[in-house]
Design an enzyme around this catalytic site. Sequence first.
Site, short mmCIF file in Angstrom:
data_model
loop_
_atom_site.label_atom_id
_atom_site.label_comp_id
_atom_site.label_asym_id
_atom_site.label_seq_id
_atom_site.Cartn_x
_atom_site.Cartn_y
_atom_site.Cartn_z
N HIS A 47 -11.01 -3.07 3.60
CA HIS A 47 -10.18 -1.90 3.95
C HIS A 47 -11.06 -0.93 4.74
CE1 HIS A 47 -6.30 0.29 2.68
NE2 HIS A 47 -6.88 1.04 3.59
N GLU A 56 -4.27 -3.89 7.66
CA GLU A 56 -3.85 -3.35 8.96
C GLU A 56 -4.71 -3.79 10.15
OE1 GLU A 56 -3.43 0.91 8.49
OE2 GLU A 56 -1.67 0.67 7.23
N TYR A 83 5.54 3.18 7.22
CA TYR A 83 5.61 4.63 7.03
C TYR A 83 6.81 5.28 7.70
CZ TYR A 83 1.22 4.46 4.64
OH TYR A 83 0.26 4.17 3.70
N GLU A 116 2.13 -0.85 1.19
CA GLU A 116 2.00 0.61 1.32
C GLU A 116 3.32 1.19 1.81
OE1 GLU A 116 -1.23 2.05 3.83
OE2 GLU A 116 -2.66 0.72 2.84
N ARG A 168 -3.17 -1.86 -6.56
CA ARG A 168 -3.84 -2.36 -5.35
C ARG A 168 -5.03 -1.46 -5.05
NH1 ARG A 168 -2.40 -1.69 1.04
NH2 ARG A 168 -4.35 -2.65 1.66
N ASN A 177 2.67 -2.71 5.34
CA ASN A 177 2.49 -1.27 5.22
C ASN A 177 3.48 -0.60 6.16
OD1 ASN A 177 0.31 -2.02 3.68
ND2 ASN A 177 -1.24 -1.10 5.02
#
Length: 499
Positions: A147, A192, A334, A401, A102, A332
């Site tokens: 992005h 995002e 985290y 991600e 990606r 994504n």
Amino acid sequence: MLLFNMFRVVTIFALFAVFDRGCWATSYRFPDNFLFGSATSAYQIEGAWNESGKGESTWDRHTHTHPEMIIDGSNGDIACDSYHKYEEDIELLKYLGVDFYRFSLSWTRIFPSGFPDDINYEGINHYNKILNLLVANNITAMVTLFHWDLPQGLMAVGGMLNPRFVTFYTEYARTAFEHFGDRVQYWLTFNEPFQTCVFAYGDLMLAPALGISGIADYLCGHNLLKAHAAVYHLYNTTYRPKFKGKIGISISADWFEPNTTDDEVAAERIRQFWYGMYIQPVFSSKGDYPDVVKEYIAYHSSLEGYKQSRLPQFTPDEINYIKGTYDFMGLNHYSTYMASEAPNISLETSYYNDYQVSLSSAGDSIANDSNGLLEIVPWGFRKLLVWLKDTYDDPDIFVTENGINDLDDVIDDKRRISYYGQYLEALLEAIYIDNVNVIAYTIWSLMDNYEWYLGYTSKYGIYYVNFSDPDRPRIPKSSAHFIRNVFGNRTVVSYDKVD
Ligand SMILES: *[C@@H]1O[C@H](CO)[C@@H](O)[C@H](O)[C@H]1NC(C)=O
Ligand SMILES: *[C@@H]1O[C@H](CO)[C@@H](O)[C@H](O)[C@H]1NC(C)=O
Ligand SMILES: *[C@@H]1O[C@H](CO)[C@@H](O)[C@H](O)[C@H]1NC(C)=O
Ligand SMILES: *[C@@H]1O[C@H](CO)[C@@H](O)[C@H](O)[C@H]1NC(C)=O
Ligand SMILES: *[C@@H]1O[C@H](CO)[C@@H](O)[C@H](O)[C@H]1NC(C)=O
Ligand SMILES: *[C@@H]1O[C@H](CO)[C@@H](O)[C@H](O)[C@H]1NC(C)=O
Ligand SMILES: *[C@@H]1O[C@H](CO)[C@@H](O)[C@H](O)[C@H]1NC(C)=O
Ligand SMILES: *[C@@H]1O[C@H](CO)[C@@H](O)[C@H](O)[C@H]1NC(C)=O
């Protein structure tokens, strides 16, 4: 309070284990058609900011004019120098044994001014070289169209706040589909939406750092969703019949756990504000913004003296136009945070006031938010996946991600291995125990890179990059070898749990 939550989660796992005949997560294998990959983005790795006809982006302008807004005063002028070292990057991907890579296109390499007038063919050729090399190495391309490195030229007309952004972005996407569509299996329209709009237009963390909170962030999100839908429809009707690829959007979603049992409603409300407002219009059969988001923004707007809500409204036609514009949900993820009701109502116009929730650390480890390290909370990942499945009618989820940072150069990165081991086990549990449709998984990031307002101080790579060396050599961290073994064995090979 943390003990209480941890205890509750442990109990639930134990219960499932009984139903599942005591199966340990590590005995699960990833499904045969499951895809593994790693990710980067253009501004964070490419460098060559003014080479080969590339135009200026908002990130070039922001870092050059406001270095004081970047923790270490740095910029991405050179970054990992991947513009010149892409062949070496593809060697790293081969070592890892990825199915896909990606990466993102720099809009201003293709249209230097941002306006869809003169194509810069040096930019087209650059990405052709990368795509051809990926094909030669049997690595599938996943391309992010946007992005964050918006053409600076578009800021003269308000950037993403101008409704014509939809047209400019669609013409850029059309050009990318025309030139690259034959070699790109997966497209992402935006990376995002929350960070793109709230941190860049509402707040001061990301370029163009407008800081018009509670207004510009909502205008940006509105145009972003329309632009996403326009580009989905363009691909769906014109390019899919020829190229047979898939297209989606990457949503950033950390998990928000209620701080106490009284905070269930607050936790759900911040989920809706941080990601539901970008997911529901696209992925829910209801379409439109979530009711709770509309109510809270309308209420705060009226308290502050506005005659209309600061959140723009979609027309019924727009709701239908945006609804269902996905082939998969890009995710994504985290970490996890605790959410609490914040009853005090400030009269300042601000996105952060609109939702009335305060956040605290979910960690009980050596690390905490105040020192900038993310917490390792694997159960939050599993809960999020189950919530997405239940809330949005079981979409195919493509994890675009996942990763954790270090604040120093750590080559033997045991903490990152521990993070990946535990998060991948949580992912396998979500697949096999909770029946969540996760189809792919992406490491963030392939290598240490330019981490936006954190400059080079926060390192997410499984490869170390020496930014003091003009050659920017890449060195595999311990986690690169671990990930290679996980990808190669299609299961979570043994590792040591550390905090
Ligand atoms: C979370 O709950 C604990 C008590 O359980 C409390 O001490 C703490 O202040 C709460 N956090 C927030 C942000 O309200
Ligand atoms: C590109 O930027 C560098 C500084 O990063 C500067 O030294 C160089 O002259 C610039 N090149 C062009 C062609 O503008
Ligand atoms: C290419 O990759 C696919 C899946 O990633 C694999 O099934 C296939 O065997 C590979 N082909 C070659 C020639 O390596
Ligand atoms: C995508 O195209 C197909 C085939 O024309 C159509 O059936 C489908 O409704 C389209 N999807 C959306 C979201 O418009
Ligand atoms: C509540 O918010 C108002 C307006 O911002 C502020 O003046 C006041 O000090 C706050 N009260 C508490 C208890 O935090
Ligand atoms: C969080 O990190 C800071 C900075 O390293 C440290 O001073 C503090 O003691 C830590 N707090 C906890 C609860 O671990
Ligand atoms: C990084 O590069 C600098 C300059 O070449 C060198 O002095 C240093 O030893 C390198 N660090 C590592 C960890 O390789
Ligand atoms: C599987 O993992 C082991 C280490 O646990 C490693 O030695 C081996 O090379 C891996 N196999 C593949 C195919 O990656």
